[in-house]
Design a protein around this motif. Structure first.
Motif, short mmCIF file in Angstrom:
data_model
loop_
_atom_site.label_atom_id
_atom_site.label_comp_id
_atom_site.label_asym_id
_atom_site.label_seq_id
_atom_site.Cartn_x
_atom_site.Cartn_y
_atom_site.Cartn_z
N ARG A 105 53.97 126.15 -80.40
CA ARG A 105 53.31 126.80 -81.52
C ARG A 105 53.28 125.82 -82.69
N LEU A 106 52.07 125.38 -83.05
CA LEU A 106 51.90 124.49 -84.20
C LEU A 106 51.02 125.16 -85.24
N ALA A 107 51.02 126.50 -85.22
CA ALA A 107 50.19 127.26 -86.16
C ALA A 107 50.62 126.96 -87.60
N ASP A 108 49.63 126.82 -88.49
CA ASP A 108 49.90 126.56 -89.91
C ASP A 108 50.69 125.27 -90.15
N SER A 109 50.69 124.37 -89.17
CA SER A 109 51.45 123.12 -89.35
C SER A 109 50.57 122.07 -90.02
N GLU A 110 51.21 121.08 -90.61
CA GLU A 110 50.50 119.98 -91.26
C GLU A 110 50.68 118.73 -90.42
N CYS A 111 49.56 118.21 -89.88
CA CYS A 111 49.61 117.07 -88.97
C CYS A 111 48.75 115.93 -89.50
N ILE A 112 49.22 115.24 -90.51
CA ILE A 112 48.48 114.11 -91.08
C ILE A 112 48.96 112.83 -90.39
N GLU A 113 48.03 112.13 -89.74
CA GLU A 113 48.32 110.90 -89.00
C GLU A 113 49.42 111.11 -87.96
N THR A 114 49.49 112.32 -87.41
CA THR A 114 50.46 112.61 -86.35
C THR A 114 49.95 112.03 -85.03
N MET A 115 50.86 111.50 -84.21
CA MET A 115 50.49 110.87 -82.93
C MET A 115 50.78 111.83 -81.78
N PHE A 116 49.72 112.26 -81.08
CA PHE A 116 49.87 113.08 -79.88
C PHE A 116 49.31 112.32 -78.67
N VAL A 117 49.39 111.00 -78.69
CA VAL A 117 48.81 110.19 -77.62
C VAL A 117 49.47 110.54 -76.28
N LYS A 118 48.63 110.88 -75.28
CA LYS A 118 49.09 111.22 -73.92
C LYS A 118 50.04 112.42 -73.90
N LEU A 130 46.45 121.87 -89.90
CA LEU A 130 45.68 120.83 -90.60
C LEU A 130 45.82 119.54 -89.81
N PHE A 131 44.72 119.08 -89.21
CA PHE A 131 44.73 117.86 -88.41
C PHE A 131 43.86 116.81 -89.10
N ASP A 132 44.53 115.88 -89.78
CA ASP A 132 43.85 114.89 -90.59
C ASP A 132 44.24 113.50 -90.08
N ARG A 147 41.61 128.07 -83.49
CA ARG A 147 41.02 128.95 -84.52
C ARG A 147 41.53 128.60 -85.92
N LEU A 148 40.61 128.53 -86.87
CA LEU A 148 40.94 128.29 -88.29
C LEU A 148 41.63 126.95 -88.54
N ALA A 149 41.69 126.10 -87.52
CA ALA A 149 42.28 124.76 -87.71
C ALA A 149 41.25 123.86 -88.39
N THR A 150 41.73 122.88 -89.13
CA THR A 150 40.86 121.90 -89.79
C THR A 150 40.98 120.55 -89.08
N PHE A 151 39.85 120.00 -88.67
CA PHE A 151 39.81 118.69 -88.02
C PHE A 151 39.09 117.71 -88.94
N GLU A 152 39.76 116.65 -89.34
CA GLU A 152 39.13 115.63 -90.16
C GLU A 152 39.55 114.25 -89.66
N GLN A 153 38.58 113.43 -89.27
CA GLN A 153 38.84 112.07 -88.76
C GLN A 153 39.83 112.10 -87.58
N ILE A 172 35.56 122.12 -88.45
CA ILE A 172 35.40 120.79 -87.86
C ILE A 172 34.64 119.91 -88.86
N LYS A 173 35.37 119.11 -89.61
CA LYS A 173 34.73 118.25 -90.61
C LYS A 173 34.24 116.95 -89.98
N SER A 174 35.14 116.27 -89.25
CA SER A 174 34.73 115.03 -88.58
C SER A 174 35.72 114.69 -87.47
N ILE A 175 35.20 114.04 -86.43
CA ILE A 175 36.07 113.55 -85.35
C ILE A 175 35.68 112.11 -85.03
N ASN A 176 36.63 111.37 -84.47
CA ASN A 176 36.40 109.97 -84.08
C ASN A 176 36.53 109.89 -82.57
#
Length: 203
Positions: A105-118, A130-132, A147-153, A172-176
């Motif tokens: 459960r990562l609801a309402d979590s703040e994930c700025i430059e968080t690494m989930f590689v693999k 918040l996924f920035d 749902r209601l998550a924010t995706f930026e870069q 969904i603001k932006s994805i790379n």
């Protein structure tokens, strides 16, 4: 990183008392740059704590309550976090590379430059997160709820997104879909459509 394990245990016990007595006794946990790999955390709560730049690599923390905590810059590389609760936690700059985060459960979590590689985030609850500049390259997000998550870069190259839920309600603001060095940025509706197409793939 050479802090005495007994001192850490003492702080963990004080934190447990602080939670049990709703702050009447004990003390809120606040640790920084501690290697916790040799500490048995099974009986200690880790919610509502300040745990910055600490090492949890390879640890078994399945179904652990780590909600409402500040975990910035800590590492959970190859850890088992299945069913863990990071609700309302700040996991910015945290490294979850290769971690098992299924049904977490990562609801309402703040994930700025968080690494989930693999990392495996199958069935994870990412609602209102918040996924920035979050790095999901080669991550597994089967049936994850955004749902209601924010995706930026957000980096998504190689990510498995089959069954991704709640896209129509996500911001969904932006994805790379390229790399940090050679970005391929999709913005707004184009990004959402790319995600929706990927969510229908049976890969």
């Amino acid at each position: 990183m050479t802090t005495d394990i007994r001192e850490i245990i003492s702080q963990l016990e004080s934190h447990r008392l602080w939670i049990e007595t709703i702050g009447e006794q004990g003390e809120k946990l606040g640790i920084d740059e501690i290697d916790l790999r040799n500490v048995d955390l099974s009986q200690y709560p880790l919610d509502q704590a300040y745990i910055t730049a600490c090492i949890f690599d390879g640890m078994n923390l399945n179904h652990k309550d780590i909600s409402s905590s500040l975990l910035s810059s800590s590492t959970f590389i190859s850890s088992n976090l299945e069913g863990a609760d990071f609700c309302k936690s700040n996991v910015s700059y945290v490294d979850f590379t290769n971690a098992n985060i299924k049904a977490a459960r990562l609801a309402d979590s703040e994930c700025i430059e968080t690494m989930f590689v693999k990392a495996d985030l199958s069935d994870a609850n990412l609602v209102a997160g918040l996924f920035d500049e979050t790095d999901f390259r080669n991550a597994i997000l089967y049936n994850a709820d955004v749902r209601l998550a924010t995706f930026e870069q957000v980096l998504l190259q190689g990510a498995k997104l089959t069954g991704l839920r709640g896209l129509e309600e996500a911001f969904i603001k932006s994805i790379n879909i390229g790399t940090p060095e050679h970005p391929i940025i999709l913005v707004g509706e184009e990004a959402r459509q790319w995600l929706q197409l990927k969510s229908l793939n049976n890969e």
